[in-house]
Design an enzyme around this catalytic site. Structure first.
Site, short mmCIF file in Angstrom:
data_model
loop_
_atom_site.label_atom_id
_atom_site.label_comp_id
_atom_site.label_asym_id
_atom_site.label_seq_id
_atom_site.Cartn_x
_atom_site.Cartn_y
_atom_site.Cartn_z
N GLU A 97 0.81 -1.26 -0.23
CA GLU A 97 -0.09 -0.02 -0.02
C GLU A 97 0.76 1.31 0.14
O GLU A 97 1.92 1.29 0.82
CB GLU A 97 -0.72 -0.08 1.16
CG GLU A 97 -1.88 -0.91 1.25
CD GLU A 97 -2.79 -0.94 2.40
OE1 GLU A 97 -3.39 -1.72 2.79
OE2 GLU A 97 -2.74 0.13 3.29
N CYS A 110 2.30 8.24 2.22
CA CYS A 110 2.66 7.20 3.53
C CYS A 110 3.06 6.12 2.58
O CYS A 110 2.40 5.26 1.53
CB CYS A 110 1.26 7.11 4.03
SG CYS A 110 1.51 5.86 5.15
N CYS A 117 4.17 -7.97 8.02
CA CYS A 117 4.98 -7.33 9.12
C CYS A 117 5.04 -8.47 10.00
O CYS A 117 4.05 -9.19 10.29
CB CYS A 117 4.27 -6.16 9.72
SG CYS A 117 5.15 -5.28 11.06
N CYS A 121 1.28 -6.81 15.98
CA CYS A 121 0.25 -5.80 16.83
C CYS A 121 -1.31 -6.47 16.56
O CYS A 121 -1.59 -6.66 15.22
CB CYS A 121 0.53 -4.34 16.42
SG CYS A 121 2.17 -3.97 16.66
N CYS A 124 -3.81 -4.60 14.22
CA CYS A 124 -3.21 -3.91 12.80
C CYS A 124 -3.38 -4.83 11.93
O CYS A 124 -3.20 -6.25 11.93
CB CYS A 124 -1.77 -3.43 13.15
SG CYS A 124 -0.99 -3.21 11.32
N HIS A 224 1.03 3.13 22.73
CA HIS A 224 -0.36 2.40 22.75
C HIS A 224 -0.47 1.95 24.10
O HIS A 224 -1.74 1.45 24.28
CB HIS A 224 -0.41 1.26 21.73
CG HIS A 224 -0.02 1.65 20.17
ND1 HIS A 224 -0.62 2.99 19.82
CD2 HIS A 224 0.40 0.86 19.23
CE1 HIS A 224 -0.13 2.96 18.46
NE2 HIS A 224 0.38 1.98 18.40
N CYS A 341 -3.20 1.10 8.18
CA CYS A 341 -2.17 0.54 7.64
C CYS A 341 -2.46 -0.95 7.35
O CYS A 341 -3.17 -1.65 8.27
CB CYS A 341 -1.19 0.60 8.64
SG CYS A 341 -0.17 -0.87 9.08
N1 SAH Z 1 5.34 -0.53 11.95
C1 SAH Z 1 5.29 1.14 12.22
C2 SAH Z 1 5.11 1.75 11.13
C3 SAH Z 1 3.38 1.40 10.37
S1 SAH Z 1 1.85 1.44 11.40
C4 SAH Z 1 4.78 1.16 13.65
O1 SAH Z 1 4.00 0.32 13.94
O2 SAH Z 1 5.01 2.33 14.02
C5 SAH Z 1 1.91 3.05 11.53
C6 SAH Z 1 0.74 3.40 12.56
O3 SAH Z 1 -0.29 3.02 12.57
C7 SAH Z 1 1.57 2.81 13.90
O4 SAH Z 1 1.54 3.75 14.97
C8 SAH Z 1 0.31 1.96 14.25
O5 SAH Z 1 0.54 1.46 15.69
C9 SAH Z 1 -1.08 2.55 13.56
N2 SAH Z 1 -1.87 1.46 13.48
C10 SAH Z 1 -2.03 0.14 12.94
N3 SAH Z 1 -2.94 -0.40 12.84
C11 SAH Z 1 -3.88 0.63 13.40
C12 SAH Z 1 -5.54 0.56 13.23
N4 SAH Z 1 -6.14 -0.29 12.87
N5 SAH Z 1 -5.87 1.62 13.92
C13 SAH Z 1 -5.39 2.81 14.25
N6 SAH Z 1 -3.87 2.75 14.12
C14 SAH Z 1 -3.24 1.82 13.60
FE1 SF4 Z 2 3.79 -4.14 12.14
FE2 SF4 Z 2 1.38 -3.14 12.08
FE3 SF4 Z 2 2.60 -3.25 14.44
FE4 SF4 Z 2 3.40 -1.46 12.68
S1 SF4 Z 2 1.53 -1.54 13.79
S2 SF4 Z 2 4.58 -2.81 13.67
S3 SF4 Z 2 3.01 -2.27 10.87
S4 SF4 Z 2 1.99 -4.84 13.00
#
Ligand code: SAH
Ligand code: SF4
Length: 356
Positions: A97, A110, A117, A121, A124, A224, A341
């Site tokens: 993306e 972005c 990944c 998380c 995500c 978080h 993301c």
């Molecule tokens: N891996 C890196 C960068 C990509 S994610 C990181 O985790 O920082 C970019 C941001 O989007 C991160 O702060 C992540 O926690 C947030 N994010 C991921 N999934 C999300 C969701 N479903 N709702 C809101 N924020 C989200």
């Molecule tokens: Fe990976 Fe998503 Fe966690 Fe960022 S938020 S580290 S992209 S799993």
């Protein structure tokens, strides 16, 4: 697998060209074509010097070199017209993306750094997919070039960049930093380092390396949760790099670079959005030069949580502000194109699953 010309920094490109018997001065011409004009087909440039044209024609035809110009397999504008989201299809059919966010006159791209990944998380969409592979520098640069080409047709230029797409940038450190060297080169895309944010889930060695190498980009850290237990529940990578180590690395980064850190906090209703959570952040980050960004959760298929209410977000913000931390609630945009993301790719996989 051929090597990609988009993987190369200016100096590396010059070395290749000189090694092939071309003049060093041809480097500037080719660099300008690929990275300043952002031409998808450099051979379409009519004033290429004949020796450079002959070399380029030959190496692209015999497959010793290639270009990273991934086609968009989907291009989705949001209904408010402020966000445009692309799925780019890589040579091995992986899809990543890239999003252009067009906040009034200030465009931000972005970009993704990995297919999938490894950090897992729970909230995500990319984490829910698992890890597929790292992206090469050229595959990261290609996303920025794609955004630049898209904006160019509208008579605009890309100025801001965030590494907040799919993947964990500091888990793919070398490729990301090489891509950044290419993207910031003043002879090419020329995006200012202060207009670039690298977001990490908290890969401690990567944060320390950025500080040691004095990388001049903005650092965003996805927090978080403010206790080890709560964070480990949301972010499995917390077991590898516990919160205590992460905050110590952030303090070291602050001290070494003198740069502020942007902490991201995804607000999940009833999970991490109560006043006590805000107070714990203030204690944890006490003394740090920190800005806190609050982002209401985007719902994903694989996680049952909901976004916080506006009033909970505002109360949370106020506590942090009163504790002396600059704190913003990020507006949610482009929700209708699943702007979180990894969510577009996840949505496409679901559609596939329904069809097959
Ligand atoms: N891996 C890196 C960068 C990509 S994610 C990181 O985790 O920082 C970019 C941001 O989007 C991160 O702060 C992540 O926690 C947030 N994010 C991921 N999934 C999300 C969701 N479903 N709702 C809101 N924020 C989200
Ligand atoms: Fe990976 Fe998503 Fe966690 Fe960022 S938020 S580290 S992209 S799993």
């Amino acid at each position: 697998m051929p090597r990609s010309l988009h993987d190369l920094t200016f100096d590396q490109l010059r070395e290749v060209l000189v090694g092939e018997g071309l003049r060093p001065a041809h480097t500037g011409m080719l660099w300008n074509t690929l990275h300043y004009r952002a031409m998808a087909d450099p051979l379409a440039r009519e004033d290429l010097p004949p020796p450079l044209r002959r070399w380029l024609t030959r190496v692209l035809a015999d497959g010793s070199w290639m270009l990273d110009v991934p086609p968009a397999s989907s291009d989705t504008p949001s209904s408010d017209g402020l966000t445009r989201k692309f799925l780019l299809r890589l040579a091995d059919a992986q899809e990543i993306e890239t999003v252009i966010m067009g906040y009034t006159g200030r465009h931000t791209a972005c970009v993704s750094t990995q297919a999938g990944c490894a950090m897992g998380c729970v909230f995500c969409a990319t984490g829910q997919m698992g890890f597929v592979r790292h992206l090469r520098p050229g595959e990261i640069v290609a996303q920025v070039l794609h955004a630049q080409r898209t904006l160019h047709t509208a008579g605009e230029r890309l100025r801001n960049l965030v590494f907040m797409g799919m993947g964990e940038p500091l888990h793919n450190y070398d490729s990301v930093m090489t891509a950044l060297d290419i993207i910031c080169d003043t002879r090419g895309l020329n995006i200012g380092p202060s207009k670039i944010s690298v977001s990490t889930v908290g890969v401690v060695p990567g944060i320390l390396r950025m500080a040691a190498e004095d990388r001049p980009y903005n650092l965003a850290v996805s927090l978080h949760a403010a206790t080890e237990e709560e964070r480990a529940r949301l972010i499995p990578a917390n077991q590898r790099w516990p919160l205590a180590e992460l905050v110590a690395a952030c303090r070291a980064y602050n001290e070494k670079t003198g740069r502020r850190i942007f902490f991201a906090w995804t607000l999940i209703e009833g999970v991490n959005d109560m006043p006590e959570h805000a107070r714990r952040i203030a204690e944890l980050l006490h003394g740090l030069d920190a800005h806190v960004n609050l982002i209401p959760l985007n719902r994903t298929e694989g996680y049952a949580g909901n976004e916080s209410t506006d009033s909970a977000a505002e109360a949370f913000q106020l506590i942090l502000q009163e504790a002396g931390f600059p704190c913003t609630v990020r507006q949610r945009r482009g929700i209708d194109v699943a702007a979180g993301c990894g969510q577009l790719k996840a949505a496409k996989n679901r559609r596939k699953a329904v069809v097959s």
